[in-house]
Design a protein around this motif. Sequence first.
Motif, short mmCIF file in Angstrom:
data_model
loop_
_atom_site.label_atom_id
_atom_site.label_comp_id
_atom_site.label_asym_id
_atom_site.label_seq_id
_atom_site.Cartn_x
_atom_site.Cartn_y
_atom_site.Cartn_z
N ASN A 63 -2.26 84.69 169.37
CA ASN A 63 -3.11 84.71 170.55
C ASN A 63 -4.33 85.57 170.24
N PHE A 64 -5.31 85.55 171.11
CA PHE A 64 -6.57 86.24 170.82
C PHE A 64 -6.44 87.76 170.79
N SER A 65 -5.50 88.32 171.50
CA SER A 65 -5.36 89.78 171.41
C SER A 65 -4.93 90.18 170.01
N ASP A 66 -4.11 89.35 169.35
CA ASP A 66 -3.74 89.62 167.95
C ASP A 66 -4.95 89.43 167.04
N ILE A 67 -5.68 88.36 167.24
CA ILE A 67 -6.83 88.04 166.39
C ILE A 67 -7.90 89.12 166.49
N ASP A 68 -8.16 89.58 167.70
CA ASP A 68 -9.19 90.60 167.90
C ASP A 68 -8.85 91.93 167.24
N GLN A 69 -7.58 92.16 166.94
CA GLN A 69 -7.14 93.40 166.30
C GLN A 69 -7.11 93.31 164.77
N MET A 70 -7.29 92.11 164.22
CA MET A 70 -7.21 91.93 162.77
C MET A 70 -8.40 92.58 162.07
N ASP A 71 -8.17 92.97 160.81
CA ASP A 71 -9.32 93.36 159.98
C ASP A 71 -9.86 92.09 159.32
N GLY A 72 -10.92 92.23 158.56
CA GLY A 72 -11.57 91.06 157.98
C GLY A 72 -10.67 90.24 157.08
#
Length: 156
Positions: free
Chosen positions: A28-37
């Motif tokens: 989900n986007f909350s996971d994606i927004d927390q990822m590093d590059g």
Amino acid sequence: MLAVIWVAKLLWRRYQQKQSKILAANWNFSDIDQMDGLAFEKFCGVLLKNLGCSQIRLTPTVGDYGIDVLAVTKSGRNIGLQCKRYRNQVGIRAIQEAYSGKAFYRLEEVYVVTNSHFTVAARKMALRNDVQLVDREKLLKWLKAAQRNAAKEIGK
């Protein structure tokens, strides 16, 4: 002995594929927004796999010539992704990098993928240079399609 090793590798590969499908089904986007590059690049690779692409590979983190992920679509087209996990809008530099990577890797299509949005200048440059843009809304569509595909595969 070689047959046992071959079977073990095959079983391990199948296990990893199923795990990536399970993972894709839960993103989900909350996971994606927390990822590093780098995590976002790996996410994009797994996303492509769940969308039906093959021969997916990440380019080196340094000296990637503007492309982070290489893949072959279901229709056999060679594509490349420039992945930008940003909090702010993505500007023209990402478009320039993807465009130069298209020539270097001899790609038929290039995409700049972000969890954010693009500046007006970036959108204009992408249009002029045949660079496909995947912003937050389009990424959500890709994610939902990948999750549908993953759910079908897990159910098999």
